[in-house]
Design a protein around this motif. Structure first.
Motif, PDB file in Angstrom:
ATOM      1  N   GLN A   1       3.241  11.208  -5.726  1.00  0.00           N
ATOM      2  CA  GLN A   1       4.188  11.972  -6.533  1.00  0.00           C
ATOM      3  C   GLN A   1       3.984  13.477  -6.362  1.00  0.00           C
ATOM      4  O   GLN A   1       4.938  14.246  -6.298  1.00  0.00           O
ATOM      5  CB  GLN A   1       4.050  11.576  -8.005  1.00  0.00           C
ATOM      6  CG  GLN A   1       4.450  10.121  -8.287  1.00  0.00           C
ATOM      7  CD  GLN A   1       5.956   9.935  -8.360  1.00  0.00           C
ATOM      8  OE1 GLN A   1       6.584  10.263  -9.365  1.00  0.00           O
ATOM      9  NE2 GLN A   1       6.542   9.419  -7.289  1.00  0.00           N
TER      10      GLN A   1
ATOM     11  N   GLN B   1       0.834  -1.203   0.000  1.00  0.00           N
ATOM     12  CA  GLN B   1       0.000   0.000   0.000  1.00  0.00           C
ATOM     13  C   GLN B   1       0.872   1.256   0.000  1.00  0.00           C
ATOM     14  O   GLN B   1       0.567   2.245  -0.680  1.00  0.00           O
ATOM     15  CB  GLN B   1      -0.931   0.009   1.212  1.00  0.00           C
ATOM     16  CG  GLN B   1      -2.091  -0.966   1.127  1.00  0.00           C
ATOM     17  CD  GLN B   1      -3.061  -0.789   2.290  1.00  0.00           C
ATOM     18  OE1 GLN B   1      -3.620   0.294   2.470  1.00  0.00           O
ATOM     19  NE2 GLN B   1      -3.245  -1.847   3.067  1.00  0.00           N
TER      20      GLN B   1
ATOM     21  N   LEU C   1       4.049   5.791  -5.538  1.00  0.00           N
ATOM     22  CA  LEU C   1       4.106   5.814  -7.004  1.00  0.00           C
ATOM     23  C   LEU C   1       2.850   6.415  -7.636  1.00  0.00           C
ATOM     24  O   LEU C   1       2.834   6.677  -8.840  1.00  0.00           O
ATOM     25  CB  LEU C   1       4.312   4.391  -7.540  1.00  0.00           C
ATOM     26  CG  LEU C   1       5.580   3.675  -7.059  1.00  0.00           C
ATOM     27  CD1 LEU C   1       5.612   2.244  -7.596  1.00  0.00           C
ATOM     28  CD2 LEU C   1       6.844   4.429  -7.491  1.00  0.00           C
ATOM     29  N   SER C   2       1.830   6.646  -6.828  1.00  0.00           N
ATOM     30  CA  SER C   2       0.564   7.182  -7.347  1.00  0.00           C
ATOM     31  C   SER C   2       0.689   8.676  -7.621  1.00  0.00           C
ATOM     32  O   SER C   2       1.643   9.340  -7.197  1.00  0.00           O
ATOM     33  CB  SER C   2      -0.566   6.948  -6.339  1.00  0.00           C
ATOM     34  OG  SER C   2      -0.407   7.806  -5.203  1.00  0.00           O
ATOM     35  N   ASP C   3      -0.303   9.226  -8.312  1.00  0.00           N
ATOM     36  CA  ASP C   3      -0.320  10.664  -8.573  1.00  0.00           C
ATOM     37  C   ASP C   3      -0.285  11.457  -7.272  1.00  0.00           C
ATOM     38  O   ASP C   3       0.413  12.468  -7.169  1.00  0.00           O
ATOM     39  CB  ASP C   3      -1.566  11.044  -9.387  1.00  0.00           C
ATOM     40  CG  ASP C   3      -1.501  10.550 -10.822  1.00  0.00           C
ATOM     41  OD1 ASP C   3      -0.399  10.181 -11.271  1.00  0.00           O
ATOM     42  OD2 ASP C   3      -2.556  10.534 -11.495  1.00  0.00           O
ATOM     43  N   GLU C   4      -1.038  10.985  -6.267  1.00  0.00           N
ATOM     44  CA  GLU C   4      -1.077  11.692  -4.995  1.00  0.00           C
ATOM     45  C   GLU C   4       0.285  11.697  -4.316  1.00  0.00           C
ATOM     46  O   GLU C   4       0.750  12.731  -3.805  1.00  0.00           O
ATOM     47  CB  GLU C   4      -2.120  11.077  -4.064  1.00  0.00           C
ATOM     48  CG  GLU C   4      -2.245  11.805  -2.725  1.00  0.00           C
ATOM     49  CD  GLU C   4      -3.278  11.170  -1.795  1.00  0.00           C
ATOM     50  OE1 GLU C   4      -3.618  11.814  -0.787  1.00  0.00           O
ATOM     51  OE2 GLU C   4      -3.722  10.033  -2.068  1.00  0.00           O
TER      52      GLU C   4
ATOM     53  N   ASP D   1       2.560   1.564  -3.483  1.00  0.00           N
ATOM     54  CA  ASP D   1       1.577   2.026  -4.477  1.00  0.00           C
ATOM     55  C   ASP D   1       1.265   3.509  -4.295  1.00  0.00           C
ATOM     56  O   ASP D   1       1.114   4.246  -5.279  1.00  0.00           O
ATOM     57  CB  ASP D   1       0.292   1.203  -4.371  1.00  0.00           C
ATOM     58  CG  ASP D   1       0.474  -0.238  -4.825  1.00  0.00           C
ATOM     59  OD1 ASP D   1       1.489  -0.527  -5.490  1.00  0.00           O
ATOM     60  OD2 ASP D   1      -0.399  -1.080  -4.501  1.00  0.00           O
ATOM     61  N   TRP D   2       1.168   3.948  -3.031  1.00  0.00           N
ATOM     62  CA  TRP D   2       0.845   5.354  -2.785  1.00  0.00           C
ATOM     63  C   TRP D   2       1.988   6.264  -3.226  1.00  0.00           C
ATOM     64  O   TRP D   2       1.760   7.301  -3.853  1.00  0.00           O
ATOM     65  CB  TRP D   2       0.546   5.581  -1.305  1.00  0.00           C
ATOM     66  CG  TRP D   2       0.178   7.005  -1.019  1.00  0.00           C
ATOM     67  CD1 TRP D   2      -1.049   7.601  -1.168  1.00  0.00           C
ATOM     68  CD2 TRP D   2       1.059   8.044  -0.558  1.00  0.00           C
ATOM     69  NE1 TRP D   2      -0.981   8.934  -0.834  1.00  0.00           N
ATOM     70  CE2 TRP D   2       0.293   9.226  -0.457  1.00  0.00           C
ATOM     71  CE3 TRP D   2       2.419   8.066  -0.219  1.00  0.00           C
ATOM     72  CZ2 TRP D   2       0.851  10.437  -0.031  1.00  0.00           C
ATOM     73  CZ3 TRP D   2       2.983   9.266   0.196  1.00  0.00           C
ATOM     74  CH2 TRP D   2       2.200  10.430   0.289  1.00  0.00           C
TER      75      TRP D   2
END
Length: 274
Positions: A255, A244, A250-253, A247-248
């Motif tokens: 980044q 989790q 690497l996510s738009d949020e 993933d976070w």
């Protein structure tokens, strides 16, 4: 009889739940083995509360040199590895210690020096040529000497310059065996040149009259990567919680959170997750 038994079972169940509840809550954390630059620059203080508010997962960071962080993760002492030495990270995955590696962000290394500039390198953008001049003049140079990502990058540049810093150790070349902040403190105190990641330099509060002497060489590009420690190799890894976090980040949020972190109006890290 039945009523007493039922109440006894119910009470025991509630007691079990009461005991399990706090313990379960305490397990909602992960350990991230990382490098000192991500911690000392203040980046984690900026992004981790955002992640925790969103997920309820606490992130406990062990901030050491990249080499030590990789060793710790290889021993199973962590759930996620977040460092900056790409060849060593790729080997970590190839050896089965990590699930996969992803680029997260980048900045660059710089070499800072005293205003006297004894090697005459101020303003140069060719790091190898500048280090050659530092070695030829035997101007003091302070190295972390700790197998960190910064140290690995520095040794690569010395090797390209054809300089045997091992032979110079204890003379003009000094190894602190410390993190970046401590090495900057030591180096500035002895009037030495120091190679540092730009984020730590921007955040460093004891610059005195030191300035960046060498910058802009593509060879001083500084890439960060993130890896989930392999739960098949290390069963204690909290794979779900760790994934989790990966993933976070690497996510738009995630980044955007990295990009938004600034000190004195300067952006310290530049996200580049694919």
């Amino acid at each position: 009889m039945f009523r007493r038994s039922f109440l006894g079972f119910a009470a025991a169940g509630l007691l079990a739940l009461g005991l399990a509840g706090p313990a379960a809550a305490q397990e909602d954390f992960i350990v991230v083995q990382s490098t000192t630059s991500t911690q000392n620059s203040g980046l984690f203080d900026h992004i981790l509360p955002i992640f925790t508010d969103k997920t309820g997962i606490e992130v406990r960071v062990v901030a050491v040199g990249t080499g030590q962080a990789i060793k710790n993760a290889a021993n199973g002492d962590g759930d996620v590895l977040f460092v900056h030495a790409k060849p060593a990270e790729e080997k970590f995955v190839a050896d089965g210690q990590g699930v996969s590696r992803s680029d997260v962000m980048y900045n660059d290394f710089v070499i800072v020096g005293p205003p006297a500039d004894p090697a005459g390198v101020a303003g140069m953008s060719d790091a190898v040529a500048a280090l050659t001049m530092i070695a030829e003049t035997e101007a003091p140079f302070a190295s972390r000497g700790d197998d960190s990502g910064t140290h690995k990058a520095e040794l690569g540049l010395w090797a390209e310059a054809g300089v045997d810093v091992g032979a110079a150790s204890g003379g003009w070349y000094r190894e602190t065996g410390s993190g970046m902040g401590a090495t900057l403190n030591t180096g500035t105190g002895m009037g030495a040149y120091i190679m540092t990641d730009r984020a730590t330099w921007i955040s460093f509060g004891n610059k005195g009259d030191y300035q960046i002497a060498i910058e802009g060489d593509e060879k001083m590009f500084n890439q960060y990567g993130i890896i989930l420690v392999n739960p098949e190799k290390h069963p204690n890894v909290k794979a779900d919680l760790g994934q989790q976090f990966v993933d976070w980040v690497l996510s738009d949020e995630g980044q955007e959170a990295i990009a938004s972190y600034k000190v004195d109006g300067q952006q310290l890290f530049f996200p580049n997750a694919q």
